[in-house]
Design an enzyme around this catalytic site. Structure first.
Site, PDB file in Angstrom:
ATOM      1  N   ASP A  67       3.833   1.666   9.813  1.00  0.00           N
ATOM      2  CA  ASP A  67       5.114   1.483   9.060  1.00  0.00           C
ATOM      3  C   ASP A  67       6.018   2.746   9.264  1.00  0.00           C
ATOM      4  O   ASP A  67       5.926   3.382   7.940  1.00  0.00           O
ATOM      5  CB  ASP A  67       4.745   1.076   7.654  1.00  0.00           C
ATOM      6  CG  ASP A  67       5.842   0.680   6.844  1.00  0.00           C
ATOM      7  OD1 ASP A  67       6.963   0.641   7.359  1.00  0.00           O
ATOM      8  OD2 ASP A  67       5.664   0.087   5.592  1.00  0.00           O
ATOM      9  N   LYS A  94       9.066   2.786   9.728  1.00  0.00           N
ATOM     10  CA  LYS A  94      10.550   2.568   9.290  1.00  0.00           C
ATOM     11  C   LYS A  94      11.444   3.255   9.968  1.00  0.00           C
ATOM     12  O   LYS A  94      12.506   3.948   9.666  1.00  0.00           O
ATOM     13  CB  LYS A  94      10.635   2.495   7.928  1.00  0.00           C
ATOM     14  CG  LYS A  94       9.851   1.781   6.702  1.00  0.00           C
ATOM     15  CD  LYS A  94      10.519   1.866   5.506  1.00  0.00           C
ATOM     16  CE  LYS A  94       9.805   0.581   4.656  1.00  0.00           C
ATOM     17  NZ  LYS A  94       8.182   0.921   4.243  1.00  0.00           N
ATOM     18  N   ASP A 137      16.400   5.829  13.473  1.00  0.00           N
ATOM     19  CA  ASP A 137      17.225   7.207  13.864  1.00  0.00           C
ATOM     20  C   ASP A 137      17.762   7.039  15.048  1.00  0.00           C
ATOM     21  O   ASP A 137      17.740   5.806  15.712  1.00  0.00           O
ATOM     22  CB  ASP A 137      16.160   8.316  13.918  1.00  0.00           C
ATOM     23  CG  ASP A 137      16.919   9.614  13.794  1.00  0.00           C
ATOM     24  OD1 ASP A 137      18.049   9.953  13.479  1.00  0.00           O
ATOM     25  OD2 ASP A 137      16.087  10.744  14.178  1.00  0.00           O
ATOM     26  N   GLY A 163       1.948  -8.647  -6.168  1.00  0.00           N
ATOM     27  CA  GLY A 163       1.041  -7.967  -7.442  1.00  0.00           C
ATOM     28  C   GLY A 163       1.896  -6.901  -8.027  1.00  0.00           C
ATOM     29  O   GLY A 163       2.778  -7.237  -8.822  1.00  0.00           O
ATOM     30  N   GLN A 178       4.384  -5.251  -7.437  1.00  0.00           N
ATOM     31  CA  GLN A 178       5.953  -5.373  -7.482  1.00  0.00           C
ATOM     32  C   GLN A 178       6.395  -6.810  -8.014  1.00  0.00           C
ATOM     33  O   GLN A 178       7.478  -6.972  -7.948  1.00  0.00           O
ATOM     34  CB  GLN A 178       6.419  -5.260  -5.908  1.00  0.00           C
ATOM     35  CG  GLN A 178       6.262  -3.939  -5.677  1.00  0.00           C
ATOM     36  CD  GLN A 178       7.058  -3.561  -4.064  1.00  0.00           C
ATOM     37  OE1 GLN A 178       8.283  -3.741  -3.822  1.00  0.00           O
ATOM     38  NE2 GLN A 178       6.130  -3.053  -3.130  1.00  0.00           N
ATOM     39  N   ARG A 232      -1.673  -1.794  -3.687  1.00  0.00           N
ATOM     40  CA  ARG A 232      -2.188  -1.464  -4.912  1.00  0.00           C
ATOM     41  C   ARG A 232      -2.939  -2.601  -5.619  1.00  0.00           C
ATOM     42  O   ARG A 232      -4.114  -2.318  -6.219  1.00  0.00           O
ATOM     43  CB  ARG A 232      -0.914  -1.067  -6.038  1.00  0.00           C
ATOM     44  CG  ARG A 232      -0.651   0.430  -5.787  1.00  0.00           C
ATOM     45  CD  ARG A 232       0.720   0.729  -6.262  1.00  0.00           C
ATOM     46  NE  ARG A 232       1.788  -0.254  -5.862  1.00  0.00           N
ATOM     47  CZ  ARG A 232       2.995  -0.108  -6.272  1.00  0.00           C
ATOM     48  NH1 ARG A 232       3.609   0.644  -7.300  1.00  0.00           N
ATOM     49  NH2 ARG A 232       4.087  -1.151  -5.716  1.00  0.00           N
TER      50      ARG A 232
HETATM   51  O1  3DU Z   1       3.322  -2.795  -3.737  1.00  0.00           O
HETATM   52  P1  3DU Z   1       2.255  -2.671  -3.043  1.00  0.00           P
HETATM   53  O2  3DU Z   1       1.393  -1.501  -3.493  1.00  0.00           O
HETATM   54  O3  3DU Z   1       1.341  -3.746  -2.781  1.00  0.00           O
HETATM   55  O4  3DU Z   1       2.527  -1.866  -1.417  1.00  0.00           O
HETATM   56  C1  3DU Z   1       3.209  -2.470  -0.551  1.00  0.00           C
HETATM   57  C2  3DU Z   1       3.449  -1.846   0.705  1.00  0.00           C
HETATM   58  O5  3DU Z   1       4.354  -2.410   1.358  1.00  0.00           O
HETATM   59  C3  3DU Z   1       3.771  -0.396   0.529  1.00  0.00           C
HETATM   60  O6  3DU Z   1       2.937   0.316   1.911  1.00  0.00           O
HETATM   61  C4  3DU Z   1       5.276  -0.147   0.806  1.00  0.00           C
HETATM   62  O7  3DU Z   1       5.354   1.025   1.865  1.00  0.00           O
HETATM   63  C5  3DU Z   1       5.309  -1.470   2.103  1.00  0.00           C
HETATM   64  N1  3DU Z   1       6.747  -2.002   1.908  1.00  0.00           N
HETATM   65  C6  3DU Z   1       7.219  -2.461   0.746  1.00  0.00           C
HETATM   66  O8  3DU Z   1       6.591  -2.218  -0.506  1.00  0.00           O
HETATM   67  C7  3DU Z   1       8.474  -3.090   0.722  1.00  0.00           C
HETATM   68  C8  3DU Z   1       9.064  -3.134   1.757  1.00  0.00           C
HETATM   69  O9  3DU Z   1      10.187  -3.664   1.881  1.00  0.00           O
HETATM   70  C9  3DU Z   1       8.831  -2.660   2.798  1.00  0.00           C
HETATM   71  C10 3DU Z   1       7.365  -2.349   3.145  1.00  0.00           C
END
Ligand code: 3DU
Length: 249
Positions: free
Chosen positions: A83, A85, A88, A208, A210, A229
């Site tokens: 990831d 992202k 550039d 979860g 978020q 998480r």
């Molecule tokens: O909220 P979580 O702990 O389930 O992590 C979400 C993951 O997905 C984290 O690695 C973050 O960098 C990635 N991510 C987003 O949360 C939102 C996005 O729009 C893109 C990637």
């Protein structure tokens, strides 16, 4: 076999649509490597791929650290997604993509906002020449994302449309092997699914911690859920991973 076919094959074999976001935080890089590997061993059978962010790459280092995690993922038959992202100009994007592909990553996430010419063209060239994949970020999962991804404008066309639809079009045109759309926006997932058709993987983070609902995201058209998480922060990560697995079996 393409990346899309490989991740689908693992998803079917493990009966799981979960891409583990391996975002563990640990001051000591050795401990971080040990914990990352232990987590992968524990949940490996219940997920279909692993996604790694730049913070893990920074902490572990590319060689003798991150590369071992990628090797372990492959030993467990799990594709590894970086990831990064990427967002550039061409030559720095290319260096990043090449470096991550060199240590074995199967796919890399980039932002289409950089555009094609002297932007992501070099990333797709790297990926295509090495049998790897590019996944494009089309709509983020955080509440603030709406301020940009939902802007509606004509953008040089007759009918005004939101930014995320333009980004989706780029993903189709550039032959990306997947798009990232936040699980927190089921209506956006449905629209993106309409646009990309049934074959493209939609990867949805935001479940979860978020607040996104995994069932709703899958019903709206997500192929895979990106989960961090809610798995590694759970008292029993294996059990948590199995519960998400239960959504699709
Ligand atoms: O909220 P979580 O702990 O389930 O992590 C979400 C993951 O997905 C984290 O690695 C973050 O960098 C990635 N991510 C987003 O949360 C939102 C996005 O729009 C893109 C990637």
């Amino acid at each position: 076999m393409s990346f899309s076919e490989r991740i689908w094959k693992t998803a079917e074999a493990n009966k799981s649509r979960t891409v583990l976001a391996l975002d563990l935080e640990e001051h000591d890089p050795k401990q971080l490597a040990i914990k990352s590997e232990e987590l992968l061993q524990k949940v490996g059978k219940h997920i279909c791929a692993v996604k790694i962010n730049r913070q893990l790459a920074m902490s572990l280092g590319m060689r003798g650290g991150l590369d071992r995690v990628v090797d372990l993922a492959h030993e467990l038959a799990l594709p590894a997604i970086m990831d990064a992202k990427l967002n550039d100009v061409g030559h720095t994007n290319e260096f990043m993509a090449r470096s991550f592909f060199d240590i074995g990553f199967d796919a890399i996430i980039a932002s289409p906002v950089a555009g094609w010419e002297n932007g992501l063209d070099s990333v797709f060239a790297q990926a295509n020449s090495r049998g790897r994949a590019v996944i494009l970020l089309v709509y983020m999962s955080n509440p603030g994302a709406e301020a940009f991804y939902s802007i509606v404008g004509a953008h040089g066309r007759e009918t005004p449309r939101p930014v995320f639809e333009l980004l989706t079009e780029m993903a189709i045109q550039w032959k990306a092997q997947g798009v990232v759309v936040g699980a927190t926006k089921p209506e956006v997932i449905s629209r993106v699914r309409e646009l990309v058709g049934p074959g493209m993987g939609i990867y949805s983070p935001g479940v979860g911690a978020q607040g996104g609902d995994p069932g709703k995201a899958l019903r709206a058209g997500s192929t895979y859920l990106i989960i961090g998480r809610a798995i590694y922060g759970a008292p029993e990560p294996e059990r948590a991973a199995m519960e998400f697995q239960g959504l699709v079996s």
